[in-house]
Design an enzyme around this catalytic site. Sequence first.
Site, mmCIF file in Angstrom:
data_model
loop_
_atom_site.group_PDB
_atom_site.id
_atom_site.type_symbol
_atom_site.label_atom_id
_atom_site.label_comp_id
_atom_site.label_asym_id
_atom_site.label_seq_id
_atom_site.Cartn_x
_atom_site.Cartn_y
_atom_site.Cartn_z
ATOM 1 N N LYS A 71 0.804 -1.233 0.000
ATOM 2 C CA LYS A 71 0.000 0.000 0.000
ATOM 3 C C LYS A 71 0.836 1.282 0.000
ATOM 4 O O LYS A 71 0.413 2.297 -0.534
ATOM 5 C CB LYS A 71 -0.927 0.016 1.213
ATOM 6 C CG LYS A 71 -2.071 -0.976 1.143
ATOM 7 C CD LYS A 71 -2.973 -0.796 2.348
ATOM 8 C CE LYS A 71 -4.054 -1.837 2.412
ATOM 9 N NZ LYS A 71 -4.985 -1.588 3.516
ATOM 10 N N ASP A 107 -10.211 3.029 2.598
ATOM 11 C CA ASP A 107 -10.402 2.492 3.956
ATOM 12 C C ASP A 107 -11.208 3.430 4.847
ATOM 13 O O ASP A 107 -12.096 2.991 5.578
ATOM 14 C CB ASP A 107 -9.042 2.225 4.625
ATOM 15 C CG ASP A 107 -8.403 0.954 4.110
ATOM 16 O OD1 ASP A 107 -9.116 0.121 3.530
ATOM 17 O OD2 ASP A 107 -7.178 0.801 4.291
#
Length: 290
Positions: A71, A107
């Site tokens: 990420k 997220d």
Amino acid sequence: MFITGETIITGVFGYPVRHSLSPVFQNAAFQYMNLNWVYIPFEVSPHNLKDAVKSVRIFSFKGVNITIPHKKEVVEYLDVLDEEVKLLGVANTIVNKNGCLTGYSTDGEGFLRSLKEDGNFICEKKIVFLFGAGGSSFAITGALVRAGISELKICNRTIEKAVILKEHIRKCFNFENVEIVPFEKRNDSGIWKNIDLIVNTTSVGMKDDDVVLVDEKNLKENMFVYDIVYNRETSLITSAKKKNVKCLDGLSMLVFQGAVSFTLWTGLDAPVSVMKESLSLYRKSLDARR
Ligand code: ATR
């Protein structure tokens, strides 16, 4: 489902990727929406990440999700970064528009939608106790602050990381109402008086011999417990259920962050209930095979 010459390809890059549940619910969503799209897991080792991102352009994938451990590094290889990615320094979704790759982080929004739509929890003016100061905590605290919480307490085993998170929140959101609670003091009863929401962003609770994050005596019925662990029921969730405290586990966030990615790629609302249903069917099929 037919794979044809026109099938649009999406997927996930991770290492390992075998555990990923995203292919289950993203493919279920494509099928339900009658889209000739497919979502494929790709095991990409760290030294291949740069080339893998190039392949998104070469093979004209519509987009991919990026999961552990990529990420952070993936951000270097993208053309455009969404504001959230600039703030967090991590991306979990790539959208390919005519060869231009934009990075997003879903997220925070996934967490908030899950809390609101599955938990009926309104964040405005709430006091939050958050465990952890790792990757997930940055997206989640940012989302909570933007959603209007009034106070945040951060508790992390390594206090230095809690200080970094606190500083990040102060700098990025101008939010000063953050207190750090030393990990060994987490169960002092005074701390728990006015807490509305407890969030666990750590991996604690995934193993049987993990420490207890919150003593049951500190859990009250007017609280809400959110644990982002999704592959088992953590002791925090078990205690919350026992004490009649409303709670959600990470499966809800997993689906909602995926729903946000689905919308970024397709421009359509994601069929969230179909995605959840596919996961429970999948789990049942796994249980039946055991
Ligand atoms: P993620 O990206 O999923 O947030 P991470 O960045 O590795 O993962 O962060 C893991 C978090 O879980 C950290 O807050 C970590 O605490 P430390 O900063 O002290 O490492 C926390 N964590 C992991 N195992 C733990 C344990 N056994 N007890 C307490 N905290 C733990």
